[in-house]
Design a protein around this motif. Structure first.
Motif, PDB file in Angstrom:
ATOM      1  N   LYS A 142       0.884  -1.105   0.087  1.00 45.91           N
ATOM      2  CA  LYS A 142       0.015  -0.031  -0.052  1.00 45.91           C
ATOM      3  C   LYS A 142       0.903   1.306  -0.127  1.00 45.91           C
ATOM      4  N   ALA A 143       0.337   2.413  -0.600  1.00 47.27           N
ATOM      5  CA  ALA A 143       1.211   3.562  -0.832  1.00 47.27           C
ATOM      6  C   ALA A 143       1.757   4.222   0.554  1.00 47.27           C
ATOM      7  N   ILE A 144       2.776   4.756   0.607  1.00 45.86           N
ATOM      8  CA  ILE A 144       3.367   5.417   1.773  1.00 45.86           C
ATOM      9  C   ILE A 144       2.140   6.504   2.318  1.00 45.86           C
ATOM     10  N   GLY A 145       1.709   6.564   3.442  1.00 49.44           N
ATOM     11  CA  GLY A 145       0.617   7.423   4.110  1.00 49.44           C
ATOM     12  C   GLY A 145       0.945   8.627   4.162  1.00 49.44           C
ATOM     13  N   ALA A 146       0.378   9.650   3.394  1.00 47.80           N
ATOM     14  CA  ALA A 146       0.730  11.056   3.635  1.00 47.80           C
ATOM     15  C   ALA A 146       0.247  11.544   4.706  1.00 47.80           C
ATOM     16  N   ILE A 147       1.396  12.358   5.336  1.00 47.42           N
ATOM     17  CA  ILE A 147       1.122  13.220   6.508  1.00 47.42           C
ATOM     18  C   ILE A 147       0.796  14.638   5.884  1.00 47.42           C
ATOM     19  N   ASN A 148      -0.648  15.054   5.783  1.00 49.86           N
ATOM     20  CA  ASN A 148      -0.723  16.415   4.893  1.00 49.86           C
ATOM     21  C   ASN A 148      -1.144  17.298   6.048  1.00 49.86           C
ATOM     22  N   TYR A 149      -0.681  18.659   5.953  1.00 46.45           N
ATOM     23  CA  TYR A 149      -1.467  19.683   6.948  1.00 46.45           C
ATOM     24  C   TYR A 149      -1.960  20.567   6.006  1.00 46.45           C
ATOM     25  N   GLY A 150      -3.069  21.331   6.598  1.00 43.12           N
ATOM     26  CA  GLY A 150      -3.966  22.398   5.813  1.00 43.12           C
ATOM     27  C   GLY A 150      -3.235  23.648   5.934  1.00 43.12           C
ATOM     28  N   LEU A 151      -3.362  24.509   5.026  1.00 48.17           N
ATOM     29  CA  LEU A 151      -2.789  25.856   5.082  1.00 48.17           C
ATOM     30  C   LEU A 151      -3.786  26.763   5.545  1.00 48.17           C
ATOM     31  N   GLY A 152      -4.983  26.329   5.609  1.00 47.70           N
ATOM     32  CA  GLY A 152      -6.135  27.493   6.007  1.00 47.70           C
ATOM     33  C   GLY A 152      -6.287  27.590   7.327  1.00 47.70           C
ATOM     34  N   PRO A 153      -7.382  28.533   7.975  1.00 47.37           N
ATOM     35  CA  PRO A 153      -7.558  28.493   9.182  1.00 47.37           C
ATOM     36  C   PRO A 153      -7.670  27.259   9.961  1.00 47.37           C
ATOM     37  N   GLY A 154      -7.031  27.236  10.994  1.00 49.65           N
ATOM     38  CA  GLY A 154      -7.191  25.799  11.998  1.00 49.65           C
ATOM     39  C   GLY A 154      -6.353  24.764  11.194  1.00 49.65           C
ATOM     40  N   GLY A 155      -5.579  24.957  10.100  1.00 51.92           N
ATOM     41  CA  GLY A 155      -5.151  23.763   9.771  1.00 51.92           C
ATOM     42  C   GLY A 155      -5.995  23.074   8.798  1.00 51.92           C
ATOM     43  N   THR A 156      -7.049  23.897   8.121  1.00 52.59           N
ATOM     44  CA  THR A 156      -7.855  23.360   7.153  1.00 52.59           C
ATOM     45  C   THR A 156      -7.337  23.314   5.881  1.00 52.59           C
ATOM     46  N   ASN A 157      -7.657  22.299   4.901  1.00 52.18           N
ATOM     47  CA  ASN A 157      -7.518  22.385   3.452  1.00 52.18           C
ATOM     48  C   ASN A 157      -8.546  22.995   2.657  1.00 52.18           C
ATOM     49  N   ALA A 158      -8.488  22.819   1.510  1.00 52.47           N
ATOM     50  CA  ALA A 158      -9.397  23.563   0.498  1.00 52.47           C
ATOM     51  C   ALA A 158     -10.867  23.412   0.721  1.00 52.47           C
ATOM     52  N   PHE A 159     -11.120  22.096   1.357  1.00 54.35           N
ATOM     53  CA  PHE A 159     -12.622  21.368   1.585  1.00 54.35           C
ATOM     54  C   PHE A 159     -12.839  22.037   3.059  1.00 54.35           C
ATOM     55  N   GLY A 160     -12.041  22.767   3.731  1.00 50.72           N
ATOM     56  CA  GLY A 160     -12.499  23.140   5.271  1.00 50.72           C
ATOM     57  C   GLY A 160     -12.024  21.947   6.143  1.00 50.72           C
ATOM     58  N   ILE A 161     -11.355  20.771   5.837  1.00 53.51           N
ATOM     59  CA  ILE A 161     -11.085  19.755   6.514  1.00 53.51           C
ATOM     60  C   ILE A 161      -9.639  19.728   7.188  1.00 53.51           C
ATOM     61  N   ASN A 162      -9.469  19.473   8.522  1.00 47.70           N
ATOM     62  CA  ASN A 162      -8.076  19.436   8.987  1.00 47.70           C
ATOM     63  C   ASN A 162      -7.506  18.020   8.844  1.00 47.70           C
ATOM     64  N   PRO A 163      -6.704  17.602   8.232  1.00 41.87           N
ATOM     65  CA  PRO A 163      -6.257  16.319   7.901  1.00 41.87           C
ATOM     66  C   PRO A 163      -5.656  15.631   9.119  1.00 41.87           C
ATOM     67  N   ARG A 164      -5.197  16.388  10.046  1.00 41.92           N
ATOM     68  CA  ARG A 164      -4.674  15.862  11.173  1.00 41.92           C
ATOM     69  C   ARG A 164      -5.596  15.878  12.242  1.00 41.92           C
ATOM     70  N   VAL A 165      -6.718  15.856  12.113  1.00 47.91           N
ATOM     71  CA  VAL A 165      -7.955  15.877  13.205  1.00 47.91           C
ATOM     72  C   VAL A 165      -8.762  14.521  12.775  1.00 47.91           C
ATOM     73  N   SER A 166      -9.126  13.744  13.763  1.00 46.77           N
ATOM     74  CA  SER A 166      -9.963  12.871  13.294  1.00 46.77           C
ATOM     75  C   SER A 166     -11.549  13.357  13.150  1.00 46.77           C
ATOM     76  N   PRO A 167     -12.062  12.669  11.747  1.00 45.55           N
ATOM     77  CA  PRO A 167     -13.350  13.083  11.601  1.00 45.55           C
ATOM     78  C   PRO A 167     -14.458  12.383  12.568  1.00 45.55           C
ATOM     79  N   PHE A 168     -13.826  11.255  13.102  1.00 45.15           N
ATOM     80  CA  PHE A 168     -14.912  10.545  13.845  1.00 45.15           C
ATOM     81  C   PHE A 168     -14.881  10.953  15.481  1.00 45.15           C
ATOM     82  N   THR A 169     -13.779  11.105  15.888  1.00 43.59           N
ATOM     83  CA  THR A 169     -13.464  11.584  17.473  1.00 43.59           C
ATOM     84  C   THR A 169     -13.106  13.024  17.643  1.00 43.59           C
ATOM     85  N   GLY A 170     -12.764  13.861  16.724  1.00 46.42           N
ATOM     86  CA  GLY A 170     -12.082  15.059  16.949  1.00 46.42           C
ATOM     87  C   GLY A 170     -10.834  15.345  17.609  1.00 46.42           C
ATOM     88  N   ARG A 171     -10.141  14.072  17.996  1.00 47.04           N
ATOM     89  CA  ARG A 171      -8.997  13.955  18.470  1.00 47.04           C
ATOM     90  C   ARG A 171      -7.681  14.075  17.490  1.00 47.04           C
TER      91      ARG A 171
END
Length: 549
Positions: free
Chosen positions: A89-118
Motif C-alpha cells: 500500500k502507498a506511503i501514508g501522506a501526513i498532510n497539513y492544511g494551509l487554511g484557518p485551523g489547519g484546514t485544506n480547501a475542503f475546510g477539513i483538517n487532515p490531522r484531526v479525526s473526523p470520527f472523534t475529533g482527536r
C-alpha cells in the motif's frame, strides 16, 4: 562445492522476511546460483476509515538466477536473470492544511479525526483510498571477461522491462480532494565495452564505449475536488546516451601517483504525443541533443603505508531534462538546460596505529544551471535551472578497535550551501540554502563481541544525526515555513548469538529505536491548500534466524 544460506525474520506488525541463496559447480566449466528475497508486513500507517486499509505496508519479492562459465582460454562469462514484484500500500501522506485551523480547501483538517475529533499522531490518519502500488521488473545482465595478453576485454550487456502503478491519496484525508494515479511502462537496454590493463606496471588504464537507451510510456491522472476536475496526462519519452571514456593512473615514484580520466557523452531525449485532457491538446515533439566532455585529474602522495594524501578536480554533467509535469499550460512543457558541477577535493586517509583509522576531506562543489522542480500548485509545475549554486563541506571519519572485541566508529559532516543566483516566481532567492542540504550530519556505531555458551554474542548499536533542512528553495519564507524539518537522531540496535562454527545465528533487533517521526520530505500545494509530507517508519522490532553451509 555447494554452498548457500537461508535467513528468516519475524517482527511486530505481522512483519516477516525470508532470503536465501544456494549454488555450486555444475561441471568443470559451469556453476550456477539461485537467490531470492521476500518481505511482507501490515501497514505501518493506521487508517481510521473503516472502509479503507492501513497504508505504508510492505510486500516485495525478487529472485535472481546466475550461471557462470570459465573456459580454458581464460574466458569468464556470467549471466544473471532476475524478476521482482512489489505490491504494498502507498506511503501514508501526513498532510497539513494551509487554511484557518489547519484546514485544506475542503475546510477539513487532515490531522484531526473526523470520527472523534482527536488529533492524530505521525502514524495515524483517515484516508479515503488505500493507495495500491504494483511494481514489476524483469531482465538480465551478461558480463564477459576475455584476457588478451596483458589486457582484459570486458563486455557488460543489460536489458530490462518494468511497469509501475501508484494510486495516491494526495490530500491525506478522508475527503476526496486530490487523488493521483501514476502509471508507466518502461524498456531499457545498455551496453558497456571496455579494455583494461592488468595492473602490474607503473601505468594502468581503462578505455571504453557505452550505450544506453530507454523508452517510457507515462500516464498520470489528477482528480481534484471530488472529481469536479480531472486531468489525464499521457506521453512517451525516449532517451539515448552514448559515451567514450578513458581513465588512467601513473605511478611516478613509489610515493607519487597521478591519475586522470576523460569522458565524452552525447545525450538525446524526446517527448512525443504529450497531451493533457482536457487542458492541453497533443503537442509537437519536444526534445534535446546535448554533448559535453567531463573528467577528473588528481594526485596521490603516500609517504608510507599508513598515510595517503590526495587532491583532485572533477567536472560532472547532467543532460537536459523535459518537464513531463506540465498540466494546464503548454508553455510549461519546457526543456531545462544541462547541469554541470565543478568539484574540488583534498583529503587524507591514515592508519594512526594498528587499531585506529582516520580519514578527512574538504570539498567545494560549484553548480551551474542546477535543475529542480518548482511546484507552484496543481496544474503549475515548472522545471527550472538555478543559475549558480555552491556547497562547501568537511567530512571526518574515525574507526577504532578499542580492544580485539570492541570496535567503534564515528563520522561528522559539515555543509554550507547557497543558491548564488536564483529567481523564482519573481522573487530573488540568492543566498538561500539548497534543498535537502542539512548543515550538520553525524553517525556513530559500536560493535562488541563476548564469548557465551560455547559461541559468540555480538552486540551492535548505530545512530545517525541529521540537522535542520529545507524542502523548498524559498527556505522558511511563509507559507514555506511549514515544509522544513527539524534536526533528529535515528538509531538501531541488534544482538546476535552464533556457535563456534559460525553457521547458525540467532538475533534480535530494533530499528528506529527512538521512534523518530521527523518529516523526510515535503511539498506545498496552494491549489488544494495542503502541505504533503512523509515520515519514517515507526519503531520496529523482531527476531531472526540464519544458517550458512
Amino acid at each position: 562445492e555447494t554452498s548457500g544460506n537461508l535467513a528468516a525474520q519475524i517482527g511486530n506488525n505481522s512483519y516477516y522476511h525470508l532470503d536465501g541463496a544456494f549454488g555450486g559447480a555444475l561441471s568443470d566449466r559451469f556453476a550456477a546460483r539461485l537467490a531470492f528475497t521476500l518481505t511482507e508486513s501490515d501497514g505501518w500507517q493506521e487508517n481510521e476509515n473503516p472502509a479503507g486499509e492501513d497504508l505504508s505496508s510492505t510486500s516485495t519479492g525478487a529472485a535472481r538466477f546466475s550461471l557462470r562459465y570459465r573456459g580454458e582460454d581464460g574466458l569468464d562469462a556470467t549471466l544473471r536473470l532476475f524478476t521482482a514484484r512489489s505490491s504494498p500500500k502507498a506511503i501514508g501522506a501526513i498532510n497539513y492544511g494551509l487554511g484557518p485551523g489547519g484546514t485544506n480547501a475542503f475546510g477539513i483538517n487532515p490531522r484531526v479525526s473526523p470520527f472523534t475529533g482527536r488529533a492524530y499522531d505521525a502514524h495515524q490518519g483517515a484516508y479515503d483510498r488505500s493507495g495500491d502500488i504494483e511494481v514489476r521488473g524483469d531482465g538480465g545482465y551478461l558480463t564477459i571477461n576475455k584476457p588478451i595478453g596483458s589486457l582484459t576485454l570486458t563486455s557488460v550487456t543489460s536489458y530490462l522491462t518494468g511497469s509501475f502503478e501508484n494510486l495516491v491519496d494526495g490530500d491525506g484525508s478522508i475527503a476526496d480532494l486530490l487523488h493521483l494515479d501514476f502509471l508507466s511502462d518502461t524498456e531499457e537496454f545498455a551496453q558497456d565495452l571496455r579494455l583494461a590493463t592488468d595492473g602490474t606496471g607503473p601505468f594502468n588504464a581503462i578505455v571504453g564505449l557505452y550505450y544506453f537507451k530507454d523508452d517510457i510510456d507515462v500516464r498520470t491522472l489528477y482528480r481534484l475536488f471530488a472529481g469536479a476536475a480531472v486531468l489525464d496526462q499521457t506521453y512517451n519519452q525516449q532517451r539515448t546516451s552514448v559515451a567514450a571514456y578513458a581513465d588512467g593512473a601513473w605511478d611516478v615514484s613509489p610515493q607519487w601517483t597521478i591519475y586522470a580520466g576523460l569522458r565524452f557523452t552525447r545525450d538525446e531525449g524526446e517527448i512525443t504525443n504529450f497531451r493533457v485532457t482536457p487542458t492541453i491538446p497533443v503537442q509537437p515533439p519536444v526534445g534535446y541533443d546535448d554533448s559535453d566532455p567531463t573528467g577528473r585529474i588528481g594526485v596521490r602522495y603516500q609517504p608510507n603505508d599508513d598515510l595517503t594524501l590526495y587532491a583532485q578536480f572533477a567536472r560532472g554533467y547532467r543532460s537536459s531534462a523535459i518537464n513531463g509535469g506540465a498540466l494546464t499550460n503548454p508553455a510549461d512543457l519546457n526543456v531545462a538546460e544541462p547541469e554541470t558541477l565543478d568539484s574540488f577535493e583534498v583529503g587524507l586517509k591514515s592508519t594512526l596505529n594498528d587499531r585506529v583509522r582516520f580519514n578527512a576531506s574538504a570539498f567545494s562543489y560549484d553548480f551551474t544551471n542546477q535543475q529542480f522542480i518548482n511546484v507552484v500548485g496543481i496544474g503549475n509545475q515548472q522545471l527550472v535551472n538555478a543559475g549558480q549554486s555552491s556547497i562547501r563541506g568537511i567530512e571526518l571519519e574515525l574507526t577504532a578497535a578499542v580492544t580485539s572485541d570492541f570496535q567503534i566508529s564515528a563520522g561528522l559532516g559539515l555543509l554550507d550551501s547557497e543558491y548564488e543566483t536564483l529567481i523564482l516566481n519573481g522573487v530573488d532567492l540568492s543566498g538561500n540554502e539548497l534543498i535537502e542540504a542539512p548543515g550538520v550530519n553525524a553517525n556513530v556505531a559500536a560493535d562488541y563481541t563476548v564469548p557465551l555458551a560455547g559461541g559468540e554474542l555480538a552486540l551492535h548499536f548505530d545512530a545517525t544525526y541529521v540537522g535542520e533542512q529545507f524542502f523548498s528553495a524559498f527556505n522558511d519564507a511563509p507559507p514555506f515555513d511549514n515544509i522544513q524539518a527539524d534536526s533528529f537522531w535515528e538509531s538501531n540496535a541488534r544482538v546476535a548469538w552464533s556457535p563456534g562454527n559460525g553457521r547458525f545465528e540467532v538475533s534480535a533487533w530494533v530499528k528506529n529505536l527512538g521512534d523518530n517521526d521527523e518529516i523526510t520530505g515535503a511539498q506545498i500545494d496552494p491549489t488544494t491548500g495542503t502541505v504533503f509530507t512523509t515520515v519514517p517508519y515507526p519503531r520496529r522490532y523482531g527476531v531472526g534466524l540464519s544458517y550458512r553451509y
